[in-house]
Design a protein around this motif. Sequence first.
Motif, PDB file in Angstrom:
ATOM      1  N   PRO A 302       0.805  -1.226   0.000  1.00  0.00           N
ATOM      2  CA  PRO A 302       0.000   0.000   0.000  1.00  0.00           C
ATOM      3  C   PRO A 302       0.837   1.275   0.000  1.00  0.00           C
ATOM      4  O   PRO A 302       0.341   2.334  -0.389  1.00  0.00           O
ATOM      5  CB  PRO A 302      -0.824  -0.119   1.290  1.00  0.00           C
ATOM      6  CG  PRO A 302      -0.915  -1.570   1.558  1.00  0.00           C
ATOM      7  CD  PRO A 302       0.389  -2.146   1.088  1.00  0.00           C
ATOM      8  N   PRO A 323      -3.323  -3.924  -1.881  1.00  0.00           N
ATOM      9  CA  PRO A 323      -3.997  -2.685  -1.482  1.00  0.00           C
ATOM     10  C   PRO A 323      -4.140  -2.602   0.032  1.00  0.00           C
ATOM     11  O   PRO A 323      -4.048  -3.607   0.745  1.00  0.00           O
ATOM     12  CB  PRO A 323      -5.360  -2.790  -2.168  1.00  0.00           C
ATOM     13  CG  PRO A 323      -5.598  -4.255  -2.310  1.00  0.00           C
ATOM     14  CD  PRO A 323      -4.242  -4.854  -2.572  1.00  0.00           C
ATOM     15  N   ASN A 327      -8.312   0.701   4.286  1.00  0.00           N
ATOM     16  CA  ASN A 327      -9.221   1.467   3.435  1.00  0.00           C
ATOM     17  C   ASN A 327     -10.178   0.587   2.650  1.00  0.00           C
ATOM     18  O   ASN A 327     -11.272   1.017   2.278  1.00  0.00           O
ATOM     19  CB  ASN A 327      -8.419   2.329   2.461  1.00  0.00           C
ATOM     20  CG  ASN A 327      -7.580   3.366   3.170  1.00  0.00           C
ATOM     21  OD1 ASN A 327      -7.938   3.835   4.248  1.00  0.00           O
ATOM     22  ND2 ASN A 327      -6.445   3.713   2.588  1.00  0.00           N
ATOM     23  N   MET A 328      -9.765  -0.640   2.388  1.00  0.00           N
ATOM     24  CA  MET A 328     -10.586  -1.527   1.576  1.00  0.00           C
ATOM     25  C   MET A 328     -11.737  -2.152   2.353  1.00  0.00           C
ATOM     26  O   MET A 328     -12.855  -2.248   1.849  1.00  0.00           O
ATOM     27  CB  MET A 328      -9.712  -2.642   0.981  1.00  0.00           C
ATOM     28  CG  MET A 328      -8.867  -2.218  -0.192  1.00  0.00           C
ATOM     29  SD  MET A 328      -9.900  -2.091  -1.667  1.00  0.00           S
ATOM     30  CE  MET A 328      -8.697  -1.561  -2.881  1.00  0.00           C
ATOM     31  N   TYR A 337     -15.071   3.367  -3.764  1.00  0.00           N
ATOM     32  CA  TYR A 337     -13.647   3.508  -3.465  1.00  0.00           C
ATOM     33  C   TYR A 337     -12.880   2.274  -3.917  1.00  0.00           C
ATOM     34  O   TYR A 337     -11.791   2.385  -4.498  1.00  0.00           O
ATOM     35  CB  TYR A 337     -13.437   3.737  -1.971  1.00  0.00           C
ATOM     36  CG  TYR A 337     -11.982   3.703  -1.561  1.00  0.00           C
ATOM     37  CD1 TYR A 337     -11.197   4.845  -1.646  1.00  0.00           C
ATOM     38  CD2 TYR A 337     -11.382   2.522  -1.108  1.00  0.00           C
ATOM     39  CE1 TYR A 337      -9.856   4.819  -1.292  1.00  0.00           C
ATOM     40  CE2 TYR A 337     -10.044   2.484  -0.766  1.00  0.00           C
ATOM     41  CZ  TYR A 337      -9.284   3.630  -0.854  1.00  0.00           C
ATOM     42  OH  TYR A 337      -7.953   3.599  -0.516  1.00  0.00           O
ATOM     43  N   ARG A 340     -12.539   2.264  -7.733  1.00  0.00           N
ATOM     44  CA  ARG A 340     -11.630   3.310  -8.206  1.00  0.00           C
ATOM     45  C   ARG A 340     -10.179   2.948  -7.904  1.00  0.00           C
ATOM     46  O   ARG A 340      -9.289   3.092  -8.755  1.00  0.00           O
ATOM     47  CB  ARG A 340     -11.981   4.641  -7.541  1.00  0.00           C
ATOM     48  CG  ARG A 340     -11.126   5.812  -8.046  1.00  0.00           C
ATOM     49  CD  ARG A 340     -11.531   7.130  -7.436  1.00  0.00           C
ATOM     50  NE  ARG A 340     -11.138   7.217  -6.026  1.00  0.00           N
ATOM     51  CZ  ARG A 340     -11.992   7.199  -5.014  1.00  0.00           C
ATOM     52  NH1 ARG A 340     -13.301   7.062  -5.230  1.00  0.00           N
ATOM     53  NH2 ARG A 340     -11.555   7.300  -3.774  1.00  0.00           N
ATOM     54  N   THR A 341      -9.914   2.444  -6.690  1.00  0.00           N
ATOM     55  CA  THR A 341      -8.551   2.109  -6.291  1.00  0.00           C
ATOM     56  C   THR A 341      -7.995   0.958  -7.122  1.00  0.00           C
ATOM     57  O   THR A 341      -6.840   0.991  -7.570  1.00  0.00           O
ATOM     58  CB  THR A 341      -8.515   1.751  -4.797  1.00  0.00           C
ATOM     59  OG1 THR A 341      -9.030   2.853  -4.029  1.00  0.00           O
ATOM     60  CG2 THR A 341      -7.101   1.434  -4.344  1.00  0.00           C
ATOM     61  N   GLU A 344      -7.284   2.205 -10.679  1.00  0.00           N
ATOM     62  CA  GLU A 344      -6.074   3.031 -10.752  1.00  0.00           C
ATOM     63  C   GLU A 344      -4.822   2.166 -10.720  1.00  0.00           C
ATOM     64  O   GLU A 344      -3.867   2.392 -11.468  1.00  0.00           O
ATOM     65  CB  GLU A 344      -6.065   4.027  -9.582  1.00  0.00           C
ATOM     66  CG  GLU A 344      -7.081   5.149  -9.720  1.00  0.00           C
ATOM     67  CD  GLU A 344      -7.145   6.023  -8.475  1.00  0.00           C
ATOM     68  OE1 GLU A 344      -6.496   5.664  -7.455  1.00  0.00           O
ATOM     69  OE2 GLU A 344      -7.850   7.039  -8.500  1.00  0.00           O
ATOM     70  N   ALA A 345      -4.813   1.170  -9.847  1.00  0.00           N
ATOM     71  CA  ALA A 345      -3.650   0.291  -9.756  1.00  0.00           C
ATOM     72  C   ALA A 345      -3.483  -0.551 -11.020  1.00  0.00           C
ATOM     73  O   ALA A 345      -2.363  -0.720 -11.525  1.00  0.00           O
ATOM     74  CB  ALA A 345      -3.767  -0.612  -8.532  1.00  0.00           C
TER      75      ALA A 345
END
Length: 386
Positions: A302, A323, A327-328, A337, A340-341, A344-345
């Motif tokens: 992360p 990740p 937050n996950m 979220y 999106r995360t 992005e990765a």
Amino acid sequence: ILDERRALWRQHNSLQRTRPLIYVRWLAAWQEAEESRLQCQDPFLREHENFLRQMVFQDSIGDDYVVEPWITQRASFVLPPEGHWGVPYGRIPSAEPGGAWKYDPPLKELADIERLKAPHHVIDEEATARNVSRLQDAVGDLLEVCVDRGPFYQAWTADLSTDLGYLRDIGQFMWDMTDNPAWLHRLMGFLRDGVLRVHGEAEAAGDWRLCNHQNQAMPYALELPDPMANSGPVPRSQLWCFAASQEFAQVGPKMHWEFLLQYQLPILEKFGLVAYGCCEDLTHKIAYLRRIPNLRRIAVTPWADVRRCAAEIGDRYVLSWRPSPANMICLQFDPHYIRRTVREAMDAARGCHVDITLKDVQTLSKGTASLAEWVRIVRGVSDEYA
């Protein structure tokens, strides 16, 4: 289904294109699951009941974990009574109930290095046979009992970094890099030689088996034999090896090489394939990791720069993206979220051989059902990058 997963991991770990594979390492939060309530009263049997319950639940998550058709009984080892390097690992407890404990390292003075003892691979055959017999009596008519005779010094007791932190304290060994470098090199050489000695003794005794693959994922690859219960002896060259460097997270690349990686290298190169990294940010160290000739998997945590790591890793290694569990799924569960995360990765790692590991899940903000939901959401995004 499990055979399909095995085939996918073989391809993926051998750098063939597959869909991104997903692995949820969530067992830190196991006590929150209703399924974790044990019925056995005997401590020995409770340990194995706990494992079986975990595997049944793991299979319900829907990730790409492979539940193997055996149950493992670890051999009992003869170790120095003071500790596995000959000295005790002390802890200073918290004054508050449930509070954090602090290291009490045994190597407080430079002269304390003389207290260390060289390790050896010695199995207590009587205790091992007794434990195996008990487990076979309990479940042997239903499930194969795999006897794991691999050496005590594996993974966290063989990566040198973990034990260095326990022996000397993380902050202190970082001072040693400049204040006592010759002494620190001597200590690292002693730890390296000890692990190599134990690994060699285990190989000479025929105690490395195909149940001893370790890569912090599913240890399948086309270049190596599959995991198996109770196989015959195998050399280390037919096994996966896992090593990490978490205690060196705040150490720069050159010192990482000088005081750790060059000592890990003789251990790692004896194995068939290597997976490197756990929770530490390796963004600026990948150039040095390439010196591991049999490296195959690199952790991207992360705290790492996924785009920069992807540029360094390319398609030469597996990029194991991890990740943030906080937050996950731990502190929140926000599908927008998560999508999106992940997107992005995956965009940053386009062109790489990527798998996704959700690890160190300490708690679950929305209960255990959220694990399967997380997998479903992530797969809905990641499959677009197959």
